[in-house]
Scaffold this motif. Structure first.
Motif, PDB file in Angstrom:
ATOM      1  N   ARG A 199      25.834   7.177  -1.965  1.00 31.60           N
ATOM      2  CA  ARG A 199      26.612   7.672  -0.826  1.00 31.60           C
ATOM      3  C   ARG A 199      28.054   7.924  -1.235  1.00 31.60           C
ATOM      4  O   ARG A 199      28.644   8.955  -0.873  1.00 31.60           O
ATOM      5  CB  ARG A 199      26.572   6.651   0.322  1.00 31.60           C
ATOM      6  N   ILE A 200      28.630   6.970  -1.980  1.00 29.41           N
ATOM      7  CA  ILE A 200      30.028   7.119  -2.413  1.00 29.41           C
ATOM      8  C   ILE A 200      30.174   8.387  -3.245  1.00 29.41           C
ATOM      9  O   ILE A 200      31.101   9.183  -3.067  1.00 29.41           O
ATOM     10  CB  ILE A 200      30.479   5.894  -3.239  1.00 29.41           C
ATOM     11  N   ARG A 201      29.196   8.575  -4.128  1.00 28.15           N
ATOM     12  CA  ARG A 201      29.267   9.742  -5.011  1.00 28.15           C
ATOM     13  C   ARG A 201      29.172  11.026  -4.203  1.00 28.15           C
ATOM     14  O   ARG A 201      29.886  11.992  -4.434  1.00 28.15           O
ATOM     15  CB  ARG A 201      28.145   9.664  -6.037  1.00 28.15           C
ATOM     16  N   GLU A 202      28.237  11.015  -3.219  1.00 28.49           N
ATOM     17  CA  GLU A 202      28.072  12.200  -2.401  1.00 28.49           C
ATOM     18  C   GLU A 202      29.382  12.586  -1.729  1.00 28.49           C
ATOM     19  O   GLU A 202      29.771  13.737  -1.689  1.00 28.49           O
ATOM     20  CB  GLU A 202      27.051  11.897  -1.304  1.00 28.49           C
ATOM     21  N   ARG A 203      30.066  11.566  -1.214  1.00 22.43           N
ATOM     22  CA  ARG A 203      31.241  11.868  -0.418  1.00 22.43           C
ATOM     23  C   ARG A 203      32.462  12.176  -1.282  1.00 22.43           C
ATOM     24  O   ARG A 203      33.241  13.040  -0.950  1.00 22.43           O
ATOM     25  CB  ARG A 203      31.527  10.673   0.499  1.00 22.43           C
ATOM     26  N   PHE A 204      32.626  11.435  -2.380  1.00 19.93           N
ATOM     27  CA  PHE A 204      33.883  11.581  -3.129  1.00 19.93           C
ATOM     28  C   PHE A 204      33.705  12.211  -4.497  1.00 19.93           C
ATOM     29  O   PHE A 204      34.648  12.293  -5.266  1.00 19.93           O
ATOM     30  CB  PHE A 204      34.551  10.214  -3.304  1.00 19.93           C
ATOM     31  N   ASP A 205      32.503  12.576  -4.868  1.00 15.85           N
ATOM     32  CA  ASP A 205      32.242  13.192  -6.174  1.00 15.85           C
ATOM     33  C   ASP A 205      32.552  12.279  -7.342  1.00 15.85           C
ATOM     34  O   ASP A 205      32.702  12.743  -8.468  1.00 15.85           O
ATOM     35  CB  ASP A 205      33.044  14.494  -6.350  1.00 15.85           C
ATOM     36  N   SER A 206      32.713  10.970  -7.131  1.00 11.91           N
ATOM     37  CA  SER A 206      32.902  10.056  -8.260  1.00 11.91           C
ATOM     38  C   SER A 206      32.614   8.658  -7.751  1.00 11.91           C
ATOM     39  O   SER A 206      32.561   8.434  -6.542  1.00 11.91           O
ATOM     40  CB  SER A 206      34.325  10.138  -8.805  1.00 11.91           C
ATOM     41  N   VAL A 207      32.399   7.721  -8.660  1.00 18.95           N
ATOM     42  CA  VAL A 207      32.208   6.347  -8.210  1.00 18.95           C
ATOM     43  C   VAL A 207      33.440   5.512  -8.509  1.00 18.95           C
ATOM     44  O   VAL A 207      33.384   4.301  -8.561  1.00 18.95           O
ATOM     45  CB  VAL A 207      30.964   5.694  -8.841  1.00 18.95           C
ATOM     46  N   ASP A 208      34.546   6.196  -8.779  1.00 20.17           N
ATOM     47  CA  ASP A 208      35.813   5.496  -8.952  1.00 20.17           C
ATOM     48  C   ASP A 208      36.265   5.025  -7.577  1.00 20.17           C
ATOM     49  O   ASP A 208      36.473   5.829  -6.666  1.00 20.17           O
ATOM     50  CB  ASP A 208      36.828   6.468  -9.555  1.00 20.17           C
ATOM     51  N   LEU A 209      36.396   3.687  -7.434  1.00 15.72           N
ATOM     52  CA  LEU A 209      36.645   3.168  -6.098  1.00 15.72           C
ATOM     53  C   LEU A 209      38.041   3.455  -5.593  1.00 15.72           C
ATOM     54  O   LEU A 209      38.341   3.220  -4.437  1.00 15.72           O
ATOM     55  CB  LEU A 209      36.371   1.665  -6.057  1.00 15.72           C
ATOM     56  N   GLN A 210      38.904   3.996  -6.479  1.00 15.08           N
ATOM     57  CA  GLN A 210      40.226   4.329  -5.996  1.00 15.08           C
ATOM     58  C   GLN A 210      40.158   5.491  -5.000  1.00 15.08           C
ATOM     59  O   GLN A 210      41.019   5.605  -4.136  1.00 15.08           O
ATOM     60  CB  GLN A 210      41.124   4.702  -7.168  1.00 15.08           C
ATOM     61  N   ALA A 211      39.073   6.296  -5.148  1.00 13.93           N
ATOM     62  CA  ALA A 211      38.916   7.390  -4.200  1.00 13.93           C
ATOM     63  C   ALA A 211      38.809   6.865  -2.775  1.00 13.93           C
ATOM     64  O   ALA A 211      39.287   7.493  -1.828  1.00 13.93           O
ATOM     65  CB  ALA A 211      37.678   8.207  -4.559  1.00 13.93           C
ATOM     66  N   LEU A 212      38.209   5.669  -2.613  1.00 14.82           N
ATOM     67  CA  LEU A 212      38.106   5.063  -1.278  1.00 14.82           C
ATOM     68  C   LEU A 212      39.491   4.730  -0.741  1.00 14.82           C
ATOM     69  O   LEU A 212      39.799   5.009   0.425  1.00 14.82           O
ATOM     70  CB  LEU A 212      37.257   3.789  -1.348  1.00 14.82           C
ATOM     71  N   ASP A 213      40.318   4.129  -1.605  1.00 13.78           N
ATOM     72  CA  ASP A 213      41.677   3.791  -1.192  1.00 13.78           C
ATOM     73  C   ASP A 213      42.427   5.039  -0.763  1.00 13.78           C
ATOM     74  O   ASP A 213      43.117   5.046   0.262  1.00 13.78           O
ATOM     75  CB  ASP A 213      42.438   3.123  -2.343  1.00 13.78           C
ATOM     76  N   GLU A 214      42.262   6.097  -1.554  1.00 10.40           N
ATOM     77  CA  GLU A 214      42.994   7.319  -1.251  1.00 10.40           C
ATOM     78  C   GLU A 214      42.568   7.885   0.096  1.00 10.40           C
ATOM     79  O   GLU A 214      43.400   8.333   0.877  1.00 10.40           O
ATOM     80  CB  GLU A 214      42.755   8.356  -2.348  1.00 10.40           C
ATOM     81  N   SER A 215      41.248   7.808   0.370  1.00  8.76           N
ATOM     82  CA  SER A 215      40.795   8.381   1.616  1.00  8.76           C
ATOM     83  C   SER A 215      41.289   7.567   2.803  1.00  8.76           C
ATOM     84  O   SER A 215      41.441   8.073   3.901  1.00  8.76           O
ATOM     85  CB  SER A 215      39.275   8.481   1.611  1.00  8.76           C
ATOM     86  N   GLY A 217      44.222   6.297   2.772  1.00  2.71           N
ATOM     87  CA  GLY A 217      45.681   6.422   2.755  1.00  2.71           C
ATOM     88  C   GLY A 217      46.377   5.201   2.204  1.00  2.71           C
ATOM     89  O   GLY A 217      47.513   4.919   2.530  1.00  2.71           O
ATOM     90  N   GLU A 218      45.654   4.427   1.315  1.00  2.00           N
ATOM     91  CA  GLU A 218      46.261   3.196   0.793  1.00  2.00           C
ATOM     92  C   GLU A 218      46.687   3.329  -0.658  1.00  2.00           C
ATOM     93  O   GLU A 218      47.047   2.358  -1.300  1.00  2.00           O
ATOM     94  CB  GLU A 218      45.252   2.047   0.868  1.00  2.00           C
ATOM     95  N   SER A 219      46.564   4.541  -1.205  1.00  2.00           N
ATOM     96  CA  SER A 219      46.810   4.651  -2.649  1.00  2.00           C
ATOM     97  C   SER A 219      48.293   4.492  -2.940  1.00  2.00           C
ATOM     98  O   SER A 219      49.143   4.722  -2.086  1.00  2.00           O
ATOM     99  CB  SER A 219      46.329   5.998  -3.135  1.00  2.00           C
ATOM    100  N   ARG A 220      48.520   4.092  -4.222  1.00  2.00           N
ATOM    101  CA  ARG A 220      49.905   3.859  -4.600  1.00  2.00           C
ATOM    102  C   ARG A 220      50.653   5.171  -4.779  1.00  2.00           C
ATOM    103  O   ARG A 220      50.092   6.132  -5.230  1.00  2.00           O
ATOM    104  CB  ARG A 220      49.968   3.076  -5.917  1.00  2.00           C
TER     105      ARG A 220
END
Lengths: 220, 318
Positions: A199-215, A217-220
């Motif tokens: 599911r993560i891959r489908e939504r963000f095109d990667s399994v890098d969990l930083q993509a979750l933070d970015e989505s 709005g918590e990224s550095r």
């Protein structure tokens, strides 16, 4: 208990801590999965030896479950997931290897200080096993903290659970029912995590969990 | 045996390490060449090289200070003394009682210090680069070695090499995970310190990744001979150290007779040959690392040293 059997137990349990460090050192996913399988084999050896020393036949079943699920089923499943996701290249570590190792050493010494204080008066083998088990648990947590890739976080979680099994066998008298239910819940966790990975891959095109933070709005 | 006997054994030991060290280097080269299906240089080539270098004129760069001239002798002296302290064929050496593993580490550290100073002294960019890399590796290799020494000292109850070897021979040792970790850590440190393949390539000059060769690039003639001989001695020292601690069988005990010493010498030569073959095998099977990967490699040695000490506390601290 005679010295030789204690020494062998110490050897295998110490080997488990060492393999946990080798997990931290790996930066390729397939190598990481192989190392995880090795950790499960060492754990099975350790549990089997405990079964022999404590004369507790049900621990042999625990060892067999560990060997079958953790050394074969889960690594093979994760291998397939990694191959399917096409992410068998590098694991991005958040912190570099040497600081991670030093943090790991600090955690191991912390767990030894804590466990040897807390369990004073208990059986020598149980004390040693508890100290090593806490180190394996903390190293698994450290791995989950320092990795960004979802698959290596799963491996960190599973190695944490290996530490729990070591603790359970060291302290005598864990019922077999609990053992089996833990093993199955781990399998279910694997399935759930596998679905989530896709599911993560489908939504963000990667399994890098930083993509979750970015989505979020918590990224550095 | 009185003082004379002890002294003669000690002097034999010093001569043995001095005379055997080029042979070990030559042997490793021959085995490596054979593994690559080349014929390789003759076994005695390192001796010939040393003699040739010693006869040649020593050319010193214009900007060199007295330190540049003195450094090769200082390095050689420190390494030779350190090598004389490691029991090779007999324990209970005369000097060995006055100095232990920590002294050996310190002597090797001072040899490295002078080598790095000499590398920077002439002011060429290669020398400075080599010295800076050597120091980068040393910051991890030296603590790792010290941690391994501590592990051995905690297990054997002494930092005295003769006592450690005696303890390893006794049934007291048992089966210990700490010792295995210490062995792997020591091998990693030895490979890095002797500039062997995954870390540095001993067979090349003028490569951008070189470390040891970059520091000694400006040396020639007898100075270079001294440097070469001391690096050969250092290799022999590490092999003897590992052999003495982890495979101490055949070492002649204190006050042993002449035949025991002969057995000790034969066992020592056998161990050297085995180590040489293993080293050559290892070097032909691995590729050289990038320079900035080396701290990770040495970090493993440091980690193993620390972990071995910690695990030792759990096993006997109960």
């Amino acid at each position: 208990m005679d010295r030789l059997s204690f020494d062998i137990a110490h050897l295998v349990a110490g080997g488990l801590v060492l393999v946990s460090f080798m997990l931290l050192y790996q930066d390729r996913l397939f190598a990481l999965l192989n190392m995880f399988a090795l950790q499960a084999v060492v754990l099975a050896l350790s549990v089997g030896w405990q079964a022999y020393v404590q004369d507790a036949p049900h621990l042999y079943i625990t060892a067999a479950i560990t060997l079958a699920f953790k050394a074969i089923v889960i690594p093979v499943a994760l291998h397939r997931i990694v191959a399917r996701l096409g992410i068998h290249r590098e694991v991005e570590t958040v912190v570099a290897t040497v600081p991670t190792m030093l943090a790991g050493i600090a955690l191991v010494s912390l767990s030894m200080v804590v466990m040897l204080r807390v369990t004073q008066g208990a059986d020598a083998l149980a004390r040693e096993d508890l100290a090593f088990a806490l180190s394996v648990v903390l190293l698994g947590l450290l791995m989950m903290v320092t990795r960004r890739n979802a698959v290596s976080q799963v491996v960190g979680f599973m190695s944490l659970e290996n530490g729990l099994i070591l603790a359970a066998t060291g302290a005598k008298g864990m019922p077999l029912v609990v053992e089996i239910s833990v093993a199955f819940s781990i399998l279910i966790a694997l399935i759930v995590i596998g679905i989530f990975l896709f599911r993560i891959r489908e939504r963000f095109d990667s399994v890098d969990l930083q993509a979750l933070d970015e989505s979020r709005g918590e990224s550095r | 045996m009185g003082l004379i006997g002890d002294l003669s054994i000690q002097i034999t030991q010093m001569l043995v390490v001095l005379l055997l060290s080029p042979l070990l280097t030559g042997f490793v080269r021959v085995v490596k060449a054979r593994l690559l299906r080349r014929r390789g240089p003759p076994l005695l080539q390192p001796y010939r090289d040393l003699i040739k270098l010693a006869r040649k004129e020593a050319i010193v760069a214009d900007g060199a200070s007295w330190l540049f001239r003195a450094a090769p002798y200082l390095i050689f002296a420190a390494t030779w003394v350190a090598a004389a302290l490691v029991p090779t064929f007999a324990t209970g050496l005369l000097f060995s009682w006055s100095a232990d593993l920590i002294v050996i580490t310190a002597l090797l550290g001072s040899a490295r210090f002078f080598l790095a100073l000499a590398g920077m002294d002439v002011g060429t960019s290669f020398g400075g680069l080599g010295s800076s890399r050597e120091m980068m590796f040393a910051t991890l290799a030296e603590p790792a070695l010290i941690m391994i020494v501590f592990t051995l000292a905690l297990i054997a109850g002494s930092t005295q090499l003769s006592t450690v070897a005696g303890f390893m021979l006794s049934p007291e040792v048992g089966l210990r995970v700490s010792l295995g970790m210490a062995l792997i850590g020591l091998v990693i440190v030895a490979i890095a310190e002797n500039a062997r393949i995954p870390v540095d390539n001993p067979a090349t000059h003028l490569e951008l990744t070189m470390v040891h060769e970059a520091m000694v690039l400006e040396y020639s003639g007898r100075h270079l001979a001294m440097i070469e001989l001391s690096s050969q001695l250092k290799l022999l020292l590490y092999v003897s150290l590992i052999a003495c601690v982890f495979v101490p069988w055949g070492l002649a005990p204190v006050d042993a007779g002449f035949s025991a010493h002969l057995v000790g010498v034969a066992a020592y030569v056998g161990k050297l040959a085995a180590a040489g073959i293993l080293l050559a095998l290892f070097e032909t099977t691995v590729a050289k690392m990038r320079v900035f990967r080396v701290p990770d490699f040495l970090g493993v040695a440091l980690m193993l040293g620390l972990l071995a000490t910690l695990l030792r506390f759990v096993s006997r601290g109960l």
